[in-house]
Design an enzyme around this catalytic site. Sequence first.
Site, PDB file in Angstrom:
ATOM      1  CB  CYS A 159      -0.974  -0.028   1.163  1.00  0.00           C
ATOM      2  SG  CYS A 159      -2.104  -1.430   1.000  1.00  0.00           S
ATOM      3  CG  HIS A 292      -1.852   4.483   5.708  1.00  0.00           C
ATOM      4  ND1 HIS A 292      -1.821   4.386   4.346  1.00  0.00           N
ATOM      5  CD2 HIS A 292      -2.028   3.225   6.182  1.00  0.00           C
ATOM      6  CE1 HIS A 292      -1.957   3.108   3.994  1.00  0.00           C
ATOM      7  NE2 HIS A 292      -2.092   2.388   5.084  1.00  0.00           N
ATOM      8  CG  HIS A 327      -6.431   1.304   1.599  1.00  0.00           C
ATOM      9  ND1 HIS A 327      -5.466   1.973   0.870  1.00  0.00           N
ATOM     10  CD2 HIS A 327      -5.764   0.533   2.490  1.00  0.00           C
ATOM     11  CE1 HIS A 327      -4.270   1.615   1.293  1.00  0.00           C
ATOM     12  NE2 HIS A 327      -4.416   0.738   2.277  1.00  0.00           N
TER      13      HIS A 327
END
Lengths: 400, 344
Positions: A159, A292, A327
């Site tokens: 990620c 994040h 996400h």
Amino acid sequence: MSSPVYITGAGIVSALGEGLSATARALASGTGGLGPLRFLQTVHREFPAGEVKLSDAEMAVRLGVDAATPVTRCILLGQTALAEALRTARIAPGNLSGAAFVSGSTVGGMDRSELFYPDFLSNDRRNAYIALHDVGATTDRVADHFGRFGYTASLSTACSSAANAIIHALRLVRSGEWDMAVAGGTESLTKFHLNGFNALLILDHEPCRPFCATRAGLNLGEGAAYLVLESAQSVRRRGVEPLAILSGGGNACDAFHQTATSPDAEGPRRAMMAALADAALRPEDIGYVNAHGTGTPDNDRSEATALRQVFGDALPPYSSTKSATGHTTSASGAIEAVVCLLALREGLLPANLNWRAPIEGMPAPVTQPRRVSGLRHALCNSFGFGGNDSALILSQVPQS
Amino acid sequence: MTLPAPLYILSAEQISPQRPLCQDWTCCPRYPGGTYCRSDDPDFRRLLRPAEARRMGRLLKRAAAVSDRALAAAGADCPDAIVTGTGWGCVESTEQFLQALCTRGEHLLSPTHFMQSTHNTMSALLAIRTHCHGYNVTFTHGAVSFDCALHDAALLLREGSAGLALVGGHDEVTPDYRVLLRRMGYAGLAGQCPCCETSVALTLSATPRRAPLCRLDDLCLRHRPAPEEWADAVGRMLGRCGKEPADVDLLVCGHNGLPDNDRPYDGLARRLFPHTPQLRYKRLFGENFSVSAASVYAAAHLLRRATLPPALGGGAPQGTPLRTVLVVNHSGGADFSAILLERP
């Protein structure tokens, strides 16, 4: 202190829409992009997702990609974002040999591989898609649509892939090896990682609520974004107006567990501290943090710990825009860097949607989009599986 | 104009078709035959703690073993940075998850296989094992994944952000993946050197501590250069390092027997190095996305020996001294890499 590296162009596509303007409008109005899945063929319809509201065919037509050409959604998303990045930086296709292209992804061509895998193993019908499976092929196909870049590279750090692509590109420009580097990432939704995150029990059935006491997991999203980075010399030579400065990047490893974050948040803290040191800035210089903030209990707890360690009691306004985009995994570092760019350009603090109640010891995030003046530096966090933690700092161009 | 700051390869280790974790290939090389040859794995039970090894797939074990050995040879417990290149990552885990998804559907899938399917699993494992909180990234860019990793590590060391980097190139080829590589026309084809596996780890240092294997003078990576542009870029890199093409004692190059693959190597040799001996290293290490790591590994050890061993031929008169070696690779004619190494 090395000479600044400028951001002279950017492109984005996400669940918030296609392009910088649509994204800025959605951020300013606090409109989220999460909803039911429309294009991904999965049995898991129960999870909200940040799907890009364009079909593969629609993107192909806009890009002028022949319908008969084998292509993946990741490539189409990447090309859509790169087209805008080159256009806004006023770089003509066919004039790319002096530029590097660095892209992050993890799924690559998995959206096709998961459909065609039985063919891959048993016959020659889908061979063209085997060659598109890997991330390097994805990067080169995204790049080659626009001409011939002088150098291409791909990063895959889960990620944080796009954030690390941007950090590698920053290094290419600072070292003087390339005057110009376009960097970011692209990621499409796939059954592969939707099921993987589901197997890890970290998907929320409700719209995700980062940094909220009631948070219960993440929603996946997809998209792509790229920044055009350029040396001062190149900016002067081309006579282009910089949008912002990429002041610094930091990368550190949590070195704790393949998927879980350490309770003491060593990786996230080190990544933010490294970015600040790289940018020669102090914590109090940061006016906005794009966290994040996936919405999983673990990530947000650990990120909150790291934010308190770095900023103490003076935590700047922060939000996780994953509550709006989902996400976007390997693309998230670039998508959220573009969100920071828009925040700086528009004097806008984007909202952390769906937030209801504070987590212990943390002030509330920005819950409504808010106009501010004097926002000079924004910090953007990206943490990945493997403890691959990165942070970027984007800054206003000083008025001369 | 200043020379690019030199860096040093302190150690380099391999698991491949050659005898593992040693340099026996310099005196008694194996030439893998057929179309597919898996690595000669060491006895991992002697190298890794059993409790730890049980949780690792084959590629992770290899990455751990070569990295442990490379760090030990460099006299380091923990590097400052870990930079890895891999074409397809931990294929075994990816396949298991994908196979289950395709046959059983979207239920009861193993989180472990998913967790280990990402490309950065190896870099993460190496960081956990060495307690390295420093810079950690994974490049995955076809057959120059390792070259990109080495390039990034070199830039990192030159900017002063790290003193010692652990750089690796790792790819495994399972029986199913071998079928895929053949179908896409990449490896395991008739007339081509066999499809093999590579795990290589090396330590790159900003200072020449502990008798390095060789110096890394510079690297040059380009995307889709025309043949003359590529020769020009390589020539300019040599020039930056104060060298001419005639100074190169050995070309380590990635011929694999397929005309489309071999042409760029022949073109570069014709333009710049018409009389330079060549080591076609894929005869020893086969073809896969990480095999370029074996080319740098081999060149580094040959430079330590200072002469080209007679067993490897290469068209050089016996005992030809090696001072300067150029390693050239490309990925599918799209991404090109040249790496200049020198005796320290």
